[in-house]
Scaffold this active site. Structure first.
Site, PDB file in Angstrom:
ATOM      1  N   TYR A 142       0.844  -1.199   0.000  1.00  0.00           N
ATOM      2  CA  TYR A 142       0.000   0.000   0.000  1.00  0.00           C
ATOM      3  C   TYR A 142       0.875   1.243   0.000  1.00  0.00           C
ATOM      4  O   TYR A 142       1.807   1.344   0.787  1.00  0.00           O
ATOM      5  CB  TYR A 142      -0.918   0.014   1.229  1.00  0.00           C
ATOM      6  CG  TYR A 142      -1.849   1.211   1.251  1.00  0.00           C
ATOM      7  CD1 TYR A 142      -2.834   1.349   0.286  1.00  0.00           C
ATOM      8  CD2 TYR A 142      -1.730   2.199   2.217  1.00  0.00           C
ATOM      9  CE1 TYR A 142      -3.684   2.461   0.286  1.00  0.00           C
ATOM     10  CE2 TYR A 142      -2.578   3.305   2.232  1.00  0.00           C
ATOM     11  CZ  TYR A 142      -3.550   3.430   1.259  1.00  0.00           C
ATOM     12  OH  TYR A 142      -4.394   4.514   1.263  1.00  0.00           O
ATOM     13  N   ASP A 234       9.061   2.389   1.115  1.00  0.00           N
ATOM     14  CA  ASP A 234       7.965   3.177   1.659  1.00  0.00           C
ATOM     15  C   ASP A 234       7.900   2.893   3.158  1.00  0.00           C
ATOM     16  O   ASP A 234       7.374   1.864   3.582  1.00  0.00           O
ATOM     17  CB  ASP A 234       6.660   2.811   0.951  1.00  0.00           C
ATOM     18  CG  ASP A 234       5.487   3.659   1.431  1.00  0.00           C
ATOM     19  OD1 ASP A 234       5.677   4.436   2.403  1.00  0.00           O
ATOM     20  OD2 ASP A 234       4.396   3.541   0.852  1.00  0.00           O
ATOM     21  N   LYS A 263       3.139   9.636   8.735  1.00  0.00           N
ATOM     22  CA  LYS A 263       2.711   9.194  10.066  1.00  0.00           C
ATOM     23  C   LYS A 263       3.587   9.740  11.203  1.00  0.00           C
ATOM     24  O   LYS A 263       3.533  10.931  11.471  1.00  0.00           O
ATOM     25  CB  LYS A 263       2.574   7.672  10.054  1.00  0.00           C
ATOM     26  CG  LYS A 263       1.495   7.281   9.019  1.00  0.00           C
ATOM     27  CD  LYS A 263       0.995   5.872   9.028  1.00  0.00           C
ATOM     28  CE  LYS A 263      -0.190   5.765   8.075  1.00  0.00           C
ATOM     29  NZ  LYS A 263      -0.061   4.780   7.028  1.00  0.00           N
TER      30      LYS A 263
HETATM   31  C1  LIG Z   1      -0.441   5.214   5.502  1.00  0.00           C
HETATM   32  C2  LIG Z   1       0.452   4.829   4.375  1.00  0.00           C
HETATM   33  C3  LIG Z   1       0.524   5.573   3.177  1.00  0.00           C
HETATM   34  C4  LIG Z   1      -0.400   6.732   2.909  1.00  0.00           C
HETATM   35  O1  LIG Z   1      -0.185   7.782   3.784  1.00  0.00           O
HETATM   36  P1  LIG Z   1      -1.355   8.885   3.939  1.00  0.00           P
HETATM   37  O2  LIG Z   1      -0.778   9.888   4.898  1.00  0.00           O
HETATM   38  O3  LIG Z   1      -2.543   8.156   4.461  1.00  0.00           O
HETATM   39  O4  LIG Z   1      -1.604   9.460   2.586  1.00  0.00           O
HETATM   40  C5  LIG Z   1       1.450   5.211   2.238  1.00  0.00           C
HETATM   41  N1  LIG Z   1       2.265   4.163   2.421  1.00  0.00           N
HETATM   42  C6  LIG Z   1       2.231   3.417   3.541  1.00  0.00           C
HETATM   43  C7  LIG Z   1       3.177   2.284   3.706  1.00  0.00           C
HETATM   44  C8  LIG Z   1       1.314   3.712   4.537  1.00  0.00           C
HETATM   45  O5  LIG Z   1       1.250   2.944   5.641  1.00  0.00           O
END
Ligand SMILES: *Cc1c(COP(=O)(O)O)cnc(C)c1O
Length: 446
Positions: A142, A234, A263
């Site tokens: 994701y 990521d 985050k």
């Molecule tokens: C939460 C998340 C995203 C997206 O971040 P947002 O601040 O919700 O746009 C992208 N990559 C990973 C791995 C995530 O956990």
């Protein structure tokens, strides 16, 4: 427990917001509870019910709902001095220097406003830097709500996974199964000269928490080196959560070219960031020619909250505490599952945890088994039950999680993430007593 206020609010919300929410995972069944405030490791809803919270904002809240005094004071001060300027501020330099000091891959960083914006910018950067179009991603990984990665299928048949994205966009994305070195090698043998980057979470942390098998991340590193493609980790969710201040890349000992953050790095405020080797990151405008810009980027309140949060973690035993409680929780749940629920597999590491309801469970209760969550050890007697790919988690009993188990835990006033796929988090505010209480609830709900 009454839900009258939450029901009434949801009724109103359904009239003015699609599905009654501003992010789809919040639309829990049959209706969500509306949070009025947080207190330590708990949240209190609109009807006054208190829940022990393991959702933690879906990842950003390392400290729970009471911030350390230094963080709180910095936020108050930056808020009251005028929220933002559109000119550079000292605090963003402090924060950038801190991240560059602690994260192996980062020499230079660009702050943005969400994890999605970070991955969008990282993909554009990789394409601009290499002059190539194709991106390899992991099935079940994701990267936020972005056009290049919302795909499904395999390298031969790839389609957008949502309406609203032209099929032609998906043609540039190659989804492969995680933990499968042969599959990605084959993709590179066919498309290697056109691949700008491999974009992956170091652990699939939005998909039941899938750890890499031995040597997999190293394989990605050497393959991308061989073909002059970039390796992008990521770390939006794992950053400053797994592996402490060095992030997951330091824990696994593999350094990517580019890292995306979000985050925790914003201390509870909207944030994202793209870090990496200076020679690559400098391709962003204005030093380079890959366009990147944002009104709110490097917002002073966010920078202050993020920097003071990480500084506090550097000076206190924050990671020791959350990782120790995380391990206690995973150990306790593993013991309960072994006794009474063999189709439950415990996954997670450091302060992350989840259980996956696999369809068949082995009843192995002795011998060599991972005692505190799947570690992908081949010698573990439950190795085959341990999810390796997104498809493994996708074929689990997701309805059992959402409609039965999650509801039962809620009845015990424990707030977990409402679907099978999202991780859960222990915060600095959780205590040993909270863990005891949570394990009692698992014992009755599993
Ligand atoms: C939460 C998340 C995203 C997206 O971040 P947002 O601040 O919700 O746009 C992208 N990559 C990973 C791995 C995530 O956990």
């Amino acid at each position: 427990m009454t839900d009258e206020e939450s029901q009434a609010l949801y009724d109103r919300a359904l009239s003015v917001m699609p599905g009654g929410v501003n992010s789809s995972v919040r639309a829990t069944q049959p209706y969500p509870f509306f949070v009025e405030r947080g207190d330590g490791a708990t949240v209190i809803d609109a009807d006054g019910t208190r829940y022990l919270d393991y959702v933690m904002g879906y990842g950003p809240l390392l400290y729970g709902h009471d911030l350390p005094e230094s963080v709180h004071a910095a936020i108050q001060s930056y808020t009251s001095e005028g929220p933002m300027y559109g000119a550079p501020t000292p605090i963003e330099v402090e924060h950038a220097e801190f991240v560059a000091r602690h994260v192996p891959s980062v020499e230079m960083i660009r702050f943005v406003n969400s994890g999605t914006e970070a991955t969008v910018s990282a993909v554009r950067l990789a394409r601009g830097y290499t002059g190539r179009d194709k991106i390899v991603v992991m099935q079940g990984g994701y990267h936020g709500a972005q056009e290049s990665t919302l795909v499904e299928g395999d390298p031969m048949h790839v389609e957008p996974s949502t309406p609203g994205i032209p099929s032609s966009f998906a043609q540039h994305t190659l989804p492969v199964p995680f933990n499968d070195p042969e599959a990605i090698t084959t993709v590179f043998e066919t498309h290697g000269e056109d691949i700008a980057a491999v974009l992956t979470e170091p652990i699939l942390a939005n998909n039941g928490i899938i750890r890499p098998v031995d040597g997999y991340l190293e394989h990605l590193r050497s393959l991308t080196d061989e073909y002059n493609s970039l390796l992008i980790f990521d770390e939006v969710i794992t950053g400053f959560r797994v592996g402490g201040l060095g992030c997951a890349q330091s824990k696994f000992g593999v350094t990517p070219d580019v890292t995306t953050f979000g985050k925790i790095i914003g201390g509870g405020f909207p944030v994202g960031a793209i870090g990496g080797r200076a020679e690559i990151i400098e391709h962003f405008t204005p030093s380079g020619d890959v366009f990147q810009s944002g009104t709110f980027s490097g917002h002073p309140v966010t920078m202050a909250a993020g920097y003071e949060s990480l500084k506090y973690a550097a000076e206190n035993n924050v990671y020791d505490h959350v990782n120790r409680l995380g391990e206690r929780l995973r150990k306790g749940i593993t013991e309960i599952a072994t006794d009474q629920s063999p189709s439950t597999v415990v996954v997670g590491l450091d302060s992350m945890f989840k259980t996956v309801f696999t369809r068949e469970g082995s009843t192995t209760d002795d011998g060599d088994v991972c005692s505190a969550g799947c570690e992908q050890r081949e010698s573990c007697m439950r190795y085959d039950d341990c999810p390796k790919t997104g498809a493994d988690v996708g074929s689990a009993e997701t309805e059992r999680w959402e409609r039965i188990f999650w509801q039962k835990m809620r009845d015990h006033n424990i707030f977990l993430t409402a679907n099978q796929f999202e991780s859960q988090f222990v915060s600095y505010a959780h205590t040993d007593e909270d863990i005891d209480r949570t394990l009692e609830a698992y014992k009755s709900a599993l």
